[in-house]
Design a protein around this motif. Structure first.
Motif, short mmCIF file in Angstrom:
data_model
loop_
_atom_site.label_atom_id
_atom_site.label_comp_id
_atom_site.label_asym_id
_atom_site.label_seq_id
_atom_site.Cartn_x
_atom_site.Cartn_y
_atom_site.Cartn_z
N CYS A 8 -23.00 -59.07 -49.12
CA CYS A 8 -22.60 -57.80 -48.53
C CYS A 8 -22.64 -56.72 -49.60
O CYS A 8 -22.10 -56.89 -50.69
CB CYS A 8 -21.19 -57.92 -47.95
N CYS A 11 -18.74 -54.92 -49.76
CA CYS A 11 -17.60 -55.58 -50.41
C CYS A 11 -18.04 -56.68 -51.38
O CYS A 11 -17.22 -57.34 -51.98
CB CYS A 11 -16.63 -56.13 -49.36
N CYS A 31 -21.22 -58.99 -42.20
CA CYS A 31 -20.36 -59.58 -43.21
C CYS A 31 -19.11 -60.15 -42.56
O CYS A 31 -18.44 -59.46 -41.78
CB CYS A 31 -19.98 -58.51 -44.22
N CYS A 34 -15.84 -57.91 -44.02
CA CYS A 34 -15.59 -56.51 -43.67
C CYS A 34 -16.38 -56.05 -42.46
O CYS A 34 -16.30 -54.90 -42.07
CB CYS A 34 -15.88 -55.61 -44.88
ZN LIG Z 1 -18.47 -57.08 -46.61
#
Ligand SMILES: [Zn+2]
Length: 54
Positions: A8, A11, A31, A34
């Motif tokens: 990702c 994050c 993801c 998040c």
């Molecule tokens: Zn993420």
């Protein structure tokens, strides 16, 4: 089925997904941490032991 590794970009979470070949490349996974779809596939040769060479 092959397993693909993704990272990702929001994050920096790394996660694996098992995808049929027919589906790979058609969908961008979200993801799991998040829910961002801003992810990229990480290509990991099976023999690699170090994560990254600068
Ligand atoms: Zn993420």
């Amino acid at each position: 089925m092959p397993t693909y590794e993704y990272r990702c970009l929001d994050c920096h979470h790394l996660f694996d997904r098992v995808e049929p070949l027919a589906e790979h490349g058609e969908k961008v996974p979200a993801c799991p941490r998040c829910k961002s779809r801003h992810v990229e596939q990480v290509l990991t040769p099976f023999f690699a032991k170090t994560s990254h060479k600068a």
